[in-house]
Design a protein around this motif. Sequence first.
Motif, PDB file in Angstrom:
ATOM      1  N   LYS A 102      -1.931  13.791 -14.713  1.00  0.00           N
ATOM      2  CA  LYS A 102      -3.220  13.993 -14.280  1.00  0.00           C
ATOM      3  C   LYS A 102      -3.846  12.615 -13.588  1.00  0.00           C
ATOM      4  O   LYS A 102      -3.381  11.607 -13.661  1.00  0.00           O
ATOM      5  CB  LYS A 102      -3.993  14.322 -15.416  1.00  0.00           C
ATOM      6  CG  LYS A 102      -3.748  15.452 -16.331  1.00  0.00           C
ATOM      7  CD  LYS A 102      -3.772  16.614 -15.435  1.00  0.00           C
ATOM      8  CE  LYS A 102      -3.447  17.905 -16.141  1.00  0.00           C
ATOM      9  NZ  LYS A 102      -3.692  19.310 -15.731  1.00  0.00           N
ATOM     10  N   ASP A 103      -4.728  12.628 -12.685  1.00  0.00           N
ATOM     11  CA  ASP A 103      -5.528  11.629 -11.677  1.00  0.00           C
ATOM     12  C   ASP A 103      -5.646  10.405 -12.993  1.00  0.00           C
ATOM     13  O   ASP A 103      -5.693   9.504 -12.608  1.00  0.00           O
ATOM     14  CB  ASP A 103      -6.562  12.093 -11.005  1.00  0.00           C
ATOM     15  CG  ASP A 103      -6.068  12.913  -9.826  1.00  0.00           C
ATOM     16  OD1 ASP A 103      -4.731  12.893  -9.650  1.00  0.00           O
ATOM     17  OD2 ASP A 103      -6.866  13.127  -8.952  1.00  0.00           O
ATOM     18  N   LYS A 113       0.980  -1.303   0.029  1.00  0.00           N
ATOM     19  CA  LYS A 113       0.172   0.116  -0.057  1.00  0.00           C
ATOM     20  C   LYS A 113       0.734   1.299  -0.098  1.00  0.00           C
ATOM     21  O   LYS A 113       0.649   2.462  -0.784  1.00  0.00           O
ATOM     22  CB  LYS A 113      -0.827  -0.125   1.283  1.00  0.00           C
ATOM     23  CG  LYS A 113      -2.208  -0.923   1.058  1.00  0.00           C
ATOM     24  CD  LYS A 113      -3.052  -0.898   2.421  1.00  0.00           C
ATOM     25  CE  LYS A 113      -4.185  -2.026   1.863  1.00  0.00           C
ATOM     26  NZ  LYS A 113      -4.852  -2.077   3.399  1.00  0.00           N
ATOM     27  N   LYS A 114       1.759   1.208   0.752  1.00  0.00           N
ATOM     28  CA  LYS A 114       2.717   2.465   0.671  1.00  0.00           C
ATOM     29  C   LYS A 114       3.477   2.551  -0.516  1.00  0.00           C
ATOM     30  O   LYS A 114       3.755   3.641  -1.045  1.00  0.00           O
ATOM     31  CB  LYS A 114       3.844   2.321   2.033  1.00  0.00           C
ATOM     32  CG  LYS A 114       4.801   3.373   2.315  1.00  0.00           C
ATOM     33  CD  LYS A 114       5.740   3.091   3.070  1.00  0.00           C
ATOM     34  CE  LYS A 114       6.584   4.625   3.377  1.00  0.00           C
ATOM     35  NZ  LYS A 114       7.055   5.002   2.228  1.00  0.00           N
ATOM     36  N   GLY A 115       3.696   1.559  -1.233  1.00  0.00           N
ATOM     37  CA  GLY A 115       4.486   1.429  -2.625  1.00  0.00           C
ATOM     38  C   GLY A 115       3.469   2.152  -3.534  1.00  0.00           C
ATOM     39  O   GLY A 115       4.060   2.828  -4.426  1.00  0.00           O
ATOM     40  N   ILE A 116       2.161   1.824  -3.403  1.00  0.00           N
ATOM     41  CA  ILE A 116       1.279   2.283  -4.247  1.00  0.00           C
ATOM     42  C   ILE A 116       1.057   3.665  -4.414  1.00  0.00           C
ATOM     43  O   ILE A 116       1.044   4.497  -5.130  1.00  0.00           O
ATOM     44  CB  ILE A 116      -0.014   1.432  -4.313  1.00  0.00           C
ATOM     45  CG1 ILE A 116       0.228   0.106  -4.826  1.00  0.00           C
ATOM     46  CG2 ILE A 116      -1.129   2.182  -5.241  1.00  0.00           C
ATOM     47  CD1 ILE A 116      -1.027  -0.746  -4.395  1.00  0.00           C
ATOM     48  N   GLN A 117       0.833   4.090  -3.076  1.00  0.00           N
ATOM     49  CA  GLN A 117       0.541   5.311  -2.367  1.00  0.00           C
ATOM     50  C   GLN A 117       1.998   6.459  -3.065  1.00  0.00           C
ATOM     51  O   GLN A 117       1.874   7.552  -3.414  1.00  0.00           O
ATOM     52  CB  GLN A 117       0.485   5.700  -1.273  1.00  0.00           C
ATOM     53  CG  GLN A 117      -0.281   7.269  -0.893  1.00  0.00           C
ATOM     54  CD  GLN A 117      -1.615   7.230  -1.549  1.00  0.00           C
ATOM     55  OE1 GLN A 117      -2.337   6.481  -1.544  1.00  0.00           O
ATOM     56  NE2 GLN A 117      -1.730   8.463  -2.345  1.00  0.00           N
ATOM     57  N   ASP A 118       3.155   5.807  -2.759  1.00  0.00           N
ATOM     58  CA  ASP A 118       4.364   6.637  -3.151  1.00  0.00           C
ATOM     59  C   ASP A 118       4.326   6.815  -4.740  1.00  0.00           C
ATOM     60  O   ASP A 118       4.754   7.791  -5.101  1.00  0.00           O
ATOM     61  CB  ASP A 118       5.748   5.757  -2.737  1.00  0.00           C
ATOM     62  CG  ASP A 118       5.999   6.001  -1.185  1.00  0.00           C
ATOM     63  OD1 ASP A 118       5.123   6.847  -0.499  1.00  0.00           O
ATOM     64  OD2 ASP A 118       6.729   5.007  -0.532  1.00  0.00           O
ATOM     65  N   THR A 119       3.929   5.686  -5.495  1.00  0.00           N
ATOM     66  CA  THR A 119       3.812   5.781  -7.039  1.00  0.00           C
ATOM     67  C   THR A 119       2.968   7.151  -7.234  1.00  0.00           C
ATOM     68  O   THR A 119       3.126   7.871  -8.328  1.00  0.00           O
ATOM     69  CB  THR A 119       3.418   4.631  -7.460  1.00  0.00           C
ATOM     70  OG1 THR A 119       4.245   3.564  -7.089  1.00  0.00           O
ATOM     71  CG2 THR A 119       3.279   4.888  -9.174  1.00  0.00           C
ATOM     72  N   ALA A 123      -8.080   1.540  -7.250  1.00  0.00           N
ATOM     73  CA  ALA A 123      -7.363   2.793  -7.749  1.00  0.00           C
ATOM     74  C   ALA A 123      -7.721   4.011  -7.539  1.00  0.00           C
ATOM     75  O   ALA A 123      -7.044   5.122  -7.155  1.00  0.00           O
ATOM     76  CB  ALA A 123      -7.204   2.464  -9.384  1.00  0.00           C
ATOM     77  N   GLU A 124      -9.167   4.292  -7.305  1.00  0.00           N
ATOM     78  CA  GLU A 124      -9.785   5.446  -7.122  1.00  0.00           C
ATOM     79  C   GLU A 124      -9.526   5.936  -5.499  1.00  0.00           C
ATOM     80  O   GLU A 124      -9.402   6.729  -5.264  1.00  0.00           O
ATOM     81  CB  GLU A 124     -11.341   5.288  -7.156  1.00  0.00           C
ATOM     82  CG  GLU A 124     -11.550   5.232  -8.781  1.00  0.00           C
ATOM     83  CD  GLU A 124     -12.893   5.441  -9.130  1.00  0.00           C
ATOM     84  OE1 GLU A 124     -13.760   4.876  -8.230  1.00  0.00           O
ATOM     85  OE2 GLU A 124     -13.461   5.583 -10.293  1.00  0.00           O
ATOM     86  N   ASP A 125      -9.499   4.809  -4.787  1.00  0.00           N
ATOM     87  CA  ASP A 125      -9.098   4.976  -3.351  1.00  0.00           C
ATOM     88  C   ASP A 125      -7.851   5.405  -3.227  1.00  0.00           C
ATOM     89  O   ASP A 125      -7.485   6.618  -2.509  1.00  0.00           O
ATOM     90  CB  ASP A 125      -9.426   3.676  -2.412  1.00  0.00           C
ATOM     91  CG  ASP A 125     -10.957   3.049  -2.287  1.00  0.00           C
ATOM     92  OD1 ASP A 125     -11.507   4.233  -2.523  1.00  0.00           O
ATOM     93  OD2 ASP A 125     -11.197   2.026  -1.869  1.00  0.00           O
ATOM     94  N   TYR A 126      -6.853   4.953  -3.765  1.00  0.00           N
ATOM     95  CA  TYR A 126      -5.443   5.754  -3.778  1.00  0.00           C
ATOM     96  C   TYR A 126      -5.464   7.002  -4.479  1.00  0.00           C
ATOM     97  O   TYR A 126      -4.794   7.803  -3.672  1.00  0.00           O
ATOM     98  CB  TYR A 126      -4.600   4.584  -4.536  1.00  0.00           C
ATOM     99  CG  TYR A 126      -4.246   3.446  -3.597  1.00  0.00           C
ATOM    100  CD1 TYR A 126      -3.276   3.618  -2.599  1.00  0.00           C
ATOM    101  CD2 TYR A 126      -4.452   2.222  -4.084  1.00  0.00           C
ATOM    102  CE1 TYR A 126      -2.955   2.428  -2.004  1.00  0.00           C
ATOM    103  CE2 TYR A 126      -4.386   1.224  -3.553  1.00  0.00           C
ATOM    104  CZ  TYR A 126      -3.569   1.143  -2.504  1.00  0.00           C
ATOM    105  OH  TYR A 126      -3.145  -0.110  -1.715  1.00  0.00           O
ATOM    106  N   ILE A 127      -6.098   7.140  -5.655  1.00  0.00           N
ATOM    107  CA  ILE A 127      -6.180   8.630  -6.133  1.00  0.00           C
ATOM    108  C   ILE A 127      -6.708   9.606  -4.907  1.00  0.00           C
ATOM    109  O   ILE A 127      -6.208  10.763  -4.800  1.00  0.00           O
ATOM    110  CB  ILE A 127      -6.823   8.725  -7.225  1.00  0.00           C
ATOM    111  CG1 ILE A 127      -6.255   7.862  -8.598  1.00  0.00           C
ATOM    112  CG2 ILE A 127      -7.112  10.011  -7.821  1.00  0.00           C
ATOM    113  CD1 ILE A 127      -5.013   8.188  -8.862  1.00  0.00           C
TER     114      ILE A 127
END
Length: 284
Positions: free
Chosen positions: A258-259, A242-248, A277-281
Motif C-alpha cells: 500500500k502507498d 530520483k530514478k532509483g526511488i521511483q523504481d523502488t 515521499a508524497e511527491d514520489y507516491i
Amino acid sequence: MKETKIQWHSAFVSAMNLDLGSDRDDLIFEKEYNLNTKPLEIDLLVIKKAGFVQIASEIGKLFKGHNIMEYKSPEDHLDIDTFYKTLAYACLYKSYGKTVDAVRAEDITISILREAKPIELFRYLEGHGCKVTKAYGGVYYVEGKTWFPTQIVVTGELDQDAHIWLKGLSGNLEKGDIQKMMAERNHMTEKADRELADSVLEVSISANRTIVEELIGDESMYEALMEIMEPRIKQREDAIMKKGIQDTVDTLRDFGHKDAEIKTAIIKRYNLSLEEAEDYIQNK
C-alpha cells in the motif's frame, strides 16, 4: 562502465549563442526547431528580429530573416546527402508558414557547420554546377544549384580568438585551448553567458580527457574545472537517485504494498521528507 555520450549538439547551440553574442538582442534562437513531426528537426534556427540588423560575426554575415543551421559533430559525416537534407529542411520550413508565402524564399539562409573540411562534398558540388568560394577564414559560400544562400563553416579553420567557443567543439584541443576558454569564461560577468560557456566546456572537457588530466595537476586549474563540472555531476547524481526511488516505489506497488507502507519505506531508505515521499507516491 558505459561511457556517457558527448552532447555535441547542445554545446553547439551554446557556442553559437556566444559566437553571435554581440548581436544576441537582435536575434531569436530556436534550438531543435520541430518541422511538423519529431524526426524532422532543425538543429538551430536563428531569426533576425529586424532585417536591417548587420551581424558582426563572419558566420552571421550571410544571415537574412530566417537562418537554418545544421551542425555535424566530429563523429558525424558531412556528405552530399546531409547537404540535400538541410536543403529539404529549408524547403519544409518555407512551406510551413501560417499563410501562403509567409516566409519568403529570399529571406532564408542555410549554414552547415563541421570541424573538418568536407573535401569530398566540395568536390561533388563543384562537379555538379556549384561554385564554392572561401568568403572568410573557415567560411565557404556555395553558389549555383541552391535555392537559398548557403554557407559551409569549417570550424577547425575559424580564427581562435574570434570563435573560441565553436573552436572548442573538438576532440583535438591542446592544453592552451582549454586554458583560454576557461580564462574567457572566468571574465564573463553575465550569469547566462557563464552557463553557455560551461555547456561548451563540459563537452570540451569530456572530449579531451587526456589534456584535462594534465590540467588537474595544477591546483588552481583543478578548482576551476571542479566549479564547472560539479553542478553537472550533481545533476546527474540527482537524476540517478530520483530514478532509483521511483523504481523502488513501482516495484513495491507491483508486489502489492500500500502507498502508506511504500511512503514509510522510502522515507527511511532514502532519508526523504514527508512531502518529498508524497511527491514520489503521486509520481510528480
